[in-house]
Design an enzyme around this catalytic site. Sequence first.
Site, mmCIF file in Angstrom:
data_model
loop_
_atom_site.group_PDB
_atom_site.id
_atom_site.type_symbol
_atom_site.label_atom_id
_atom_site.label_comp_id
_atom_site.label_asym_id
_atom_site.label_seq_id
_atom_site.Cartn_x
_atom_site.Cartn_y
_atom_site.Cartn_z
ATOM 1 C CB CYS A 1 -0.912 0.019 1.219
ATOM 2 S SG CYS A 1 -2.250 1.217 1.026
ATOM 3 C CB CYS B 1 -1.758 4.882 3.334
ATOM 4 S SG CYS B 1 -1.750 3.355 4.252
ATOM 5 C CE LYS C 1 -7.850 -1.161 4.489
ATOM 6 N NZ LYS C 1 -6.455 -0.891 4.209
ATOM 7 N NE ARG D 1 -6.579 4.981 8.727
ATOM 8 C CZ ARG D 1 -7.795 5.279 8.289
ATOM 9 N NH1 ARG D 1 -8.383 6.396 8.686
ATOM 10 N NH2 ARG D 1 -8.418 4.465 7.454
ATOM 11 C CD GLU E 1 -14.283 -4.157 -3.848
ATOM 12 O OE1 GLU E 1 -13.255 -4.657 -4.350
ATOM 13 O OE2 GLU E 1 -14.542 -2.936 -3.909
ATOM 14 C CE LYS F 1 -7.353 -3.570 7.633
ATOM 15 N NZ LYS F 1 -6.334 -2.894 6.932
ATOM 16 C CB SER G 1 -5.124 -1.104 15.130
ATOM 17 O OG SER G 1 -5.920 -0.252 14.323
HETATM 18 C C1 PBG Z 1 -3.056 0.298 4.807
HETATM 19 C C2 PBG Z 1 -3.591 -0.497 5.929
HETATM 20 C C3 PBG Z 1 -4.420 -0.105 6.992
HETATM 21 C C4 PBG Z 1 -4.547 -1.213 7.824
HETATM 22 C C5 PBG Z 1 -3.837 -2.253 7.216
HETATM 23 N N1 PBG Z 1 -3.285 -1.799 6.043
HETATM 24 C C6 PBG Z 1 -4.971 1.203 7.373
HETATM 25 C C7 PBG Z 1 -5.931 1.923 6.547
HETATM 26 O O1 PBG Z 1 -6.440 1.447 5.534
HETATM 27 O O2 PBG Z 1 -6.159 3.069 6.926
HETATM 28 C C8 PBG Z 1 -5.288 -1.264 9.110
HETATM 29 C C9 PBG Z 1 -4.827 -2.290 10.080
HETATM 30 C C10 PBG Z 1 -5.288 -2.117 11.469
HETATM 31 O O3 PBG Z 1 -6.085 -1.218 11.817
HETATM 32 O O4 PBG Z 1 -4.835 -2.915 12.301
HETATM 33 N N2 PBG Z 1 -3.912 0.670 3.827
#
Ligand code: PBG
Length: 325
Positions: free
Chosen positions: A120, A122, A195, A205, A233, A248, A274
């Site tokens: 990813c 981000c 997701k 984050r 999806e 997720k 998380s």
């Molecule tokens: C990256 C990503 C995220 C998570 C996993 N990969 C965050 C998001 O999409 O903002 C979240 C994992 C977690 O909250 O434990 N895109």
Amino acid sequence: MTFPKTRLRRLRYNPILRELVRDTQISVDDLIYPMFVCPGENIRNEISSMPGQYQLSIDNFISECKNVISKGVKSILIFGIPENKDETGEIACQENSIVQKAIKEIRRQKLNLLVIADVCNCEYTKHGHCGTIIDGDVDNDLTIKTLASQAVSLAKAGADIIAPSDMMDGRVAEIRNSLDKSGFIKIPILSYAVKYASAFYGPFRDAAESAPKDFDRKSYQMDFANSREAFREVEQDLNEGADMIMVKPALSYLDIIYKIKEHTNVPVIAYSVSGEYSMIKAASQNNWIKEMDIVMEIITSIKRAGADIIITYHALDIADRLNNK
Ligand code: PBG
């Protein structure tokens, strides 16, 4: 037959019998442990919103990998916190990018771990979005190119599985083509297919320093009110070549896990994210709940709903519990 000939409690008196008739078993083989790797030396920063989880520099990351192995957990999912960020995430595609370096060290030391690389942008963009921004929008078709190049670079470093988590359209096909062209025909893709745009990612984050600026992720992650869209999806990603699919978050989405499991014949992975972890930690730090009893109940419920594999920050504690420690 009805009561009094039928007594459902008969199967509940003896603990051995209870175990014998239990449908859902959790094993360390079901678990994937997410880890955060950062630059520097001897760094072990506890993530304030995720007590017990750390940003680790490669030296400490490797020691922690050895600890993971010693507990019997065999798979990790790696996230990187880079030294510098850019506009497109290209910074994550270099031979010496942080995750690539960490994976190469795992391979150099011949650690017996299955290494899943999250793909990813981000964590690597200044704006915190999962792709390249054009006219105030994450541009889909440019972004999937950057994701494919990140994927190839991670495969070169020695990743066993590529796991795109960005939610762009067409990224699985783009990544599959690029991996195949570069000779990585044997590397599976675990797609974060379903997701949702979720407030449960808040603590992550902080951990990954990846909070989006200016606007949210609702134009690419799914609306949490939708369930049928999940099938679209999954269908798209499987058509594009995904080998495994993910749902997720997990705990608020057990209905989705159940439906997807009924609907597909590929392994279904659930990511207990998380926010799910942090809520349990906060409540147990207040002695409001018994942490490991709650963890086992939740993880069992995720598996009972249909997940074959669970990604969880509690993986090491669950392993201790299963090993009776
Ligand atoms: C990256 C990503 C995220 C998570 C996993 N990969 C965050 C998001 O999409 O903002 C979240 C994992 C977690 O909250 O434990 N895109």
